[in-house]
Write an enzyme that holds these catalytic residues in place. Sequence first.
Site, PDB file in Angstrom:
ATOM      1  N   ASN A  35       0.844  -1.199   0.000  1.00 26.32           N
ATOM      2  CA  ASN A  35       0.000   0.000   0.000  1.00 26.32           C
ATOM      3  C   ASN A  35       0.873   1.240   0.000  1.00 26.32           C
ATOM      4  OD1 ASN A  35       0.506   0.870   2.842  1.00 26.32           O
ATOM      5  ND2 ASN A  35      -0.361  -1.153   3.246  1.00 26.32           N
ATOM      6  N   ASP A  64      -4.764  -6.036   5.323  1.00 26.51           N
ATOM      7  CA  ASP A  64      -5.810  -6.806   5.991  1.00 26.51           C
ATOM      8  C   ASP A  64      -5.832  -8.255   5.517  1.00 26.51           C
ATOM      9  OD1 ASP A  64      -6.887  -4.799   7.650  1.00 26.51           O
ATOM     10  OD2 ASP A  64      -7.812  -3.851   5.897  1.00 26.51           O
ATOM     11  N   LYS A  81       7.421 -18.135 -10.213  1.00 21.65           N
ATOM     12  CA  LYS A  81       6.741 -16.998 -10.831  1.00 21.65           C
ATOM     13  C   LYS A  81       5.534 -17.487 -11.644  1.00 21.65           C
ATOM     14  CE  LYS A  81       7.370 -13.173 -13.960  1.00 21.65           C
ATOM     15  NZ  LYS A  81       8.088 -12.657 -15.120  1.00 21.65           N
ATOM     16  N   PRO A  84      -3.640 -11.423  10.873  1.00 25.44           N
ATOM     17  CA  PRO A  84      -3.965 -11.108  12.274  1.00 25.44           C
ATOM     18  C   PRO A  84      -4.021  -9.602  12.471  1.00 25.44           C
ATOM     19  CG  PRO A  84      -1.698 -11.937  12.082  1.00 25.44           C
ATOM     20  CD  PRO A  84      -2.336 -12.088  10.727  1.00 25.44           C
ATOM     21  N   PHE A  95      -3.874   3.961  15.095  1.00 25.53           N
ATOM     22  CA  PHE A  95      -4.072   4.954  14.046  1.00 25.53           C
ATOM     23  C   PHE A  95      -5.219   4.477  13.171  1.00 25.53           C
ATOM     24  CE2 PHE A  95      -0.861   8.370  13.546  1.00 25.53           C
ATOM     25  CZ  PHE A  95      -0.192   8.165  14.750  1.00 25.53           C
TER      26      PHE A  95
HETATM   27  N1  CTP Z   1      -3.749  -2.657  12.494  1.00 25.07           N
HETATM   28  C1  CTP Z   1      -3.007  -3.712  12.957  1.00 25.07           C
HETATM   29  N2  CTP Z   1      -3.081  -4.927  12.340  1.00 25.07           N
HETATM   30  C2  CTP Z   1      -3.908  -5.111  11.285  1.00 25.07           C
HETATM   31  C3  CTP Z   1      -4.683  -4.042  10.794  1.00 25.07           C
HETATM   32  C4  CTP Z   1      -4.581  -2.813  11.422  1.00 25.07           C
HETATM   33  O1  CTP Z   1      -2.251  -3.555  13.932  1.00 25.07           O
HETATM   34  N3  CTP Z   1      -3.954  -6.300  10.705  1.00 25.07           N
HETATM   35  C5  CTP Z   1      -3.684  -1.371  13.197  1.00 25.07           C
HETATM   36  C6  CTP Z   1      -3.073  -0.247  12.401  1.00 25.07           C
HETATM   37  O2  CTP Z   1      -1.669  -0.166  12.613  1.00 25.07           O
HETATM   38  C7  CTP Z   1      -3.791   0.956  12.967  1.00 25.07           C
HETATM   39  C8  CTP Z   1      -5.161   0.427  13.312  1.00 25.07           C
HETATM   40  O3  CTP Z   1      -4.997  -0.981  13.457  1.00 25.07           O
HETATM   41  O4  CTP Z   1      -3.225   1.402  14.180  1.00 25.07           O
HETATM   42  C9  CTP Z   1      -6.247   0.702  12.332  1.00 25.07           C
HETATM   43  O5  CTP Z   1      -5.854   0.348  11.033  1.00 25.07           O
HETATM   44  P1  CTP Z   1      -6.882   0.514   9.822  1.00 25.07           P
HETATM   45  O6  CTP Z   1      -6.280  -0.101   8.617  1.00 25.07           O
HETATM   46  O7  CTP Z   1      -7.346   1.940   9.746  1.00 25.07           O
HETATM   47  O8  CTP Z   1      -8.097  -0.306  10.370  1.00 25.07           O
HETATM   48  P2  CTP Z   1      -8.686  -1.715  10.084  1.00 25.07           P
HETATM   49  O9  CTP Z   1      -8.823  -2.421  11.396  1.00 25.07           O
HETATM   50  O10 CTP Z   1      -7.936  -2.434   9.021  1.00 25.07           O
HETATM   51  O11 CTP Z   1     -10.140  -1.324   9.621  1.00 25.07           O
HETATM   52  P3  CTP Z   1     -10.712  -0.939   8.162  1.00 25.07           P
HETATM   53  O12 CTP Z   1      -9.670  -1.329   7.156  1.00 25.07           O
HETATM   54  O13 CTP Z   1     -11.946  -1.721   8.082  1.00 25.07           O
HETATM   55  O14 CTP Z   1     -10.969   0.540   8.219  1.00 25.07           O
END
Ligand code: CTP
Length: 403
Positions: A212, A281, A291, A309, A327
């Site tokens: 990302n 996620d 490949k 996780p 965050f």
């Molecule tokens: N985070 C984490 N581990 C994950 C996903 C997120 O530790 N697998 C943490 C990020 O570092 C951040 C917070 O969770 O501090 C929120 O991340 P964000 O991507 O905004 O939230 P999500 O839980 O993924 O929710 P969504 O994508 O549905 O908005």
Amino acid sequence: MERGELAGKTIVLGLTGGIACYKSAELTRLLIKAGATVQVVMTEAATQFITPLTMQALSGRPVFTSQWDNRIDNNMAHIDLSREADAILIAPASTDFLAKLAHGMADDLLSTLCVARDCPLLVAPAMNRQMWANPATQRNAATLRGDGIAILGPGSGDQACGEIGDGRMLEPEDLYEALAGFFQPKRLAGRRVLITAGPTFEPIDPVRGLTNRSSGKMGFALARAAAQAGADVHLVAGPTSLATPYGVTRSNVQTAQQMYDAVMADVSRNDIFIAVAAVADWRVRDVAHDKIKKTGDADVPTLEFVQNPDILAAVAQLPKPPFCVGFAAESGDLEKHGAQKRQRKQVPLLVGNLGPATFGQDDNEVILFDEAGQKRLPRADKQALARSLIIEIAARLPSRTPG
Ligand code: CTP
């Protein structure tokens, strides 16, 4: 280095005799760029290694070398120069100069103004490894530490004499960072802070992957600010080319699972966990061993995903969690999503920002969500914002139980 970080600060930069004087030219540039006023004072020996002219040109001020200099009205350069200073930094500090300082000697302008000072003194030793290891030098260094003088380094490595070992002066960037950190209040002294930062990279096959647009800048800025506030900082970073902040321990990871493992292995010894990383996620269920080849126009591969996780939620659910800060990168309606996400992740503090407006940028605007409600912090560059966030975090920490 952060522009304007040392605005309003006057630094007396003292140079003593040593080949490392050439590094002090670069250090002067960094200090000037950060907004400091730099008053250079050189010993006679230092002028053998770099000219006062060079140092004057870089600092934009006349250089002082002699205690008999009559350019100062009352002819007391040793008093006036130290009274104007917020700190004196001796870089390089020679073996001889450390010995003089340890014994309170005052036989030239620089040593006299150190004895007459009413501001903090920092020294950056620079010498051959045997000179540094010499028991007399070590005794002097111990005396200086006991007197409250900060000793920066020395570093280790190749020496100008061809030998290898301890005694190299720290690099200008490190000296700059040590000095900048010195001026910050130690709000997190004695605390351990674990921070995740950057994107993750989820492989598809040996040459492709999903990632990302997180640059890691906010997490790295927080690591720097936490270290400057006196914390012991461990930064777990996804793939980014950013330099490790001064004094911070860094672990590099690629995938969300590796980030989870690195965090879980270390989290129990930390007082604070700040999850800044943009963690993927999902990951690809079956990563191809070789490949994936393009076989024909119609033959498009299908990827199947599994969920990674949630590192922050897992840490927040530990029986004895550290103070957790999350965050939230949203693409809209931050006020609603931020408050909900804080509840969902069960963290005391959540920092909300709009992803597209912050990823890769040097500045950011955030809203803090805690049990009391919301608080908006004004748009600022990420380093200044990081410092504000450290103040907010420190203010919310539970006080330590004695013992
Ligand atoms: N985070 C984490 N581990 C994950 C996903 C997120 O530790 N697998 C943490 C990020 O570092 C951040 C917070 O969770 O501090 C929120 O991340 P964000 O991507 O905004 O939230 P999500 O839980 O993924 O929710 P969504 O994508 O549905 O908005």
